[in-house]
Write an enzyme that holds these catalytic residues in place. Structure first.
Site, PDB file in Angstrom:
ATOM      1  N   LYS A  68      -5.340   4.444   8.771  1.00  0.00           N
ATOM      2  CA  LYS A  68      -4.247   5.168   8.132  1.00  0.00           C
ATOM      3  C   LYS A  68      -4.469   6.675   8.161  1.00  0.00           C
ATOM      4  O   LYS A  68      -3.525   7.448   8.337  1.00  0.00           O
ATOM      5  CB  LYS A  68      -4.059   4.666   6.696  1.00  0.00           C
ATOM      6  CG  LYS A  68      -3.496   3.247   6.650  1.00  0.00           C
ATOM      7  CD  LYS A  68      -3.339   2.721   5.238  1.00  0.00           C
ATOM      8  CE  LYS A  68      -2.729   1.318   5.274  1.00  0.00           C
ATOM      9  NZ  LYS A  68      -2.569   0.729   3.942  1.00  0.00           N
TER      10      LYS A  68
ATOM     11  N   SER B   5       0.782  -1.236   0.000  1.00  0.00           N
ATOM     12  CA  SER B   5       0.000   0.000   0.000  1.00  0.00           C
ATOM     13  C   SER B   5       0.815   1.289   0.000  1.00  0.00           C
ATOM     14  O   SER B   5       0.237   2.372  -0.069  1.00  0.00           O
ATOM     15  CB  SER B   5      -0.958   0.008   1.197  1.00  0.00           C
ATOM     16  OG  SER B   5      -0.259   0.016   2.413  1.00  0.00           O
TER      17      SER B   5
END
Length: 349
Positions: free
Chosen positions: A289, A244
């Site tokens: 996140k 990611s």
């Protein structure tokens, strides 16, 4: 005290004991939490450049382009208890997910860690390829052996990491070319591979055998493609896995290889997978996140287009979301942000 009162008291105590015991019983869930963030323009834990480029002019880069991570508690052999799971369900920055989300039933924890490491390695290579193609810097590809199947003709003769240069004298430029060449053969046919190993070229004669379904001729190798870059790019992130961080790696490489600053001195964070041609893909743990980014000081968050809906639903105060569907568009958005021009935003639609 009456017999009935004693019975009710004992029953209540037993219920309480069982409830307390049950709350500490392991459950097959994992708690996802905000993890560390790292500035791709800065240094790693060893105080070395997180992204180091040799053999090409680089330019000073200011501000932050942080990739974000998710940490977890739980998993096979270290399960969380019911109390932890219940507490996580009511905390805004924690997600409680089934254990199989991170640890498929047919894979061990070690296999999951190995896969995450492989994904990070591939993500770094994809990020480098995407950045160089965005900057119109030519790159070449090479066909390499990813794995050799035991008991097949290539076993003991071909090694993982060998670069395949040719098949029967024909130069190899892609995996598809090798696949097509093998498709024209029947089991028992001879094939000569030309490979490069440890800097030396070798020719390896092999004889094909039938595949498991008996329909194809095989020699027992798994091939992949790697990029040959015109200069060296090292990405050192330590013990971090998964794909990611690709978008943020690419943006940092572009920033280092071009004059000026993509950030304009801002604290920008983000996430997203990247393909070699620059397409940005969705990721998991977007809520955690974003929280990690805001806590670190970010005011702008690069968000994969497919994650926009979930991101909007959980966006922390003070964090501006920029929609990213390609590396080119993400780069343009950061340049437009500096110029006070409109930038693509996540919308509810």
């Amino acid at each position: 005290m009456s017999r009935r009162a004693v019975t009710l008291t004992l029953a209540s105590v037993l219920v309480l004991v069982f409830a307390l015991a049950g709350s500490f019983m392991p459950v097959p869930y994992v708690a996802l939490m905000p993890g560390p963030t790292s500035n791709t323009l800065g240094v790693n834990d060893k105080h070395e450049p997180l992204i180091k480029i040799d053999g090409r002019q680089v330019y000073p880069a200011t501000g932050h382009l942080n990739f974000t991570t998710v940490t977890y508690r739980g998993g096979p052999g270290n399960r969380i208890d019911l109390f932890t799971a219940l507490r996580g369900w009511i905390e805004d920055d924690v997600a409680i997910v089934p254990e199989e989300t991170l640890f498929p039933k047919n894979e061990s924890a070690k296999q999951v860690d190995e896969e995450n490491t492989r994904q990070m390695r591939d993500s770094q290579q994809n990020a480098e390829a995407a950045a160089l193609q965005e900057l119109k810097i030519p790159i070449a590809t090479q066909v390499v052996v990813d794995a050799v199947q035991k008991g097949k003709p290539a076993d003991g003769k071909v090694r993982p990491g060998d670069e395949v240069l040719g098949v029967d004298g024909a130069k190899v430029t892609g995996v598809g070319q090798v696949t097509e060449s093998m498709a024209r053969r029947k089991p028992g046919a001879a094939v000569a591979l030309a490979v490069r190993r440890d800097g030396k070229e070798e020719k390896i004669p092999l004889t094909t055998v039938a595949s498991a379904d008996g329909k194809r001729a095989v020699i027992g190798i798994v091939l992949g493609e790697q990029y040959k870059f015109p200069f060296k790019i090292d990405i050192s992130v330590g013990d971090v896995g998964g794909p990611s961080a690709g978008l943020m790696f690419s943006l940092a490489i572009v920033d280092k290889l071009t004059p000026g600053s993509l950030t304009g001195g801002r604290f920008i964070a983000g996430t997203g997978t990247i393909t070699p041609d620059g397409k940005v893909g969705p990721i998991g743990g977007i809520q955690q996140k974003m929280v990690a980014a805001r806590r670190a000081g970010a005011t702008v968050f690069m968000t994969p287009a497919d994650n926009c809906a979930d991101a909007l639903a959980a966006k922390p105060d003070g964090l501006r979301l920029i929609r990213a569907d390609t590396l080119h568009n993400a780069r343009q958005a950061l340049e437009d942000l500096q110029a006070n021009k409109p930038v693509p935003a996540c919308t509810k639609g």
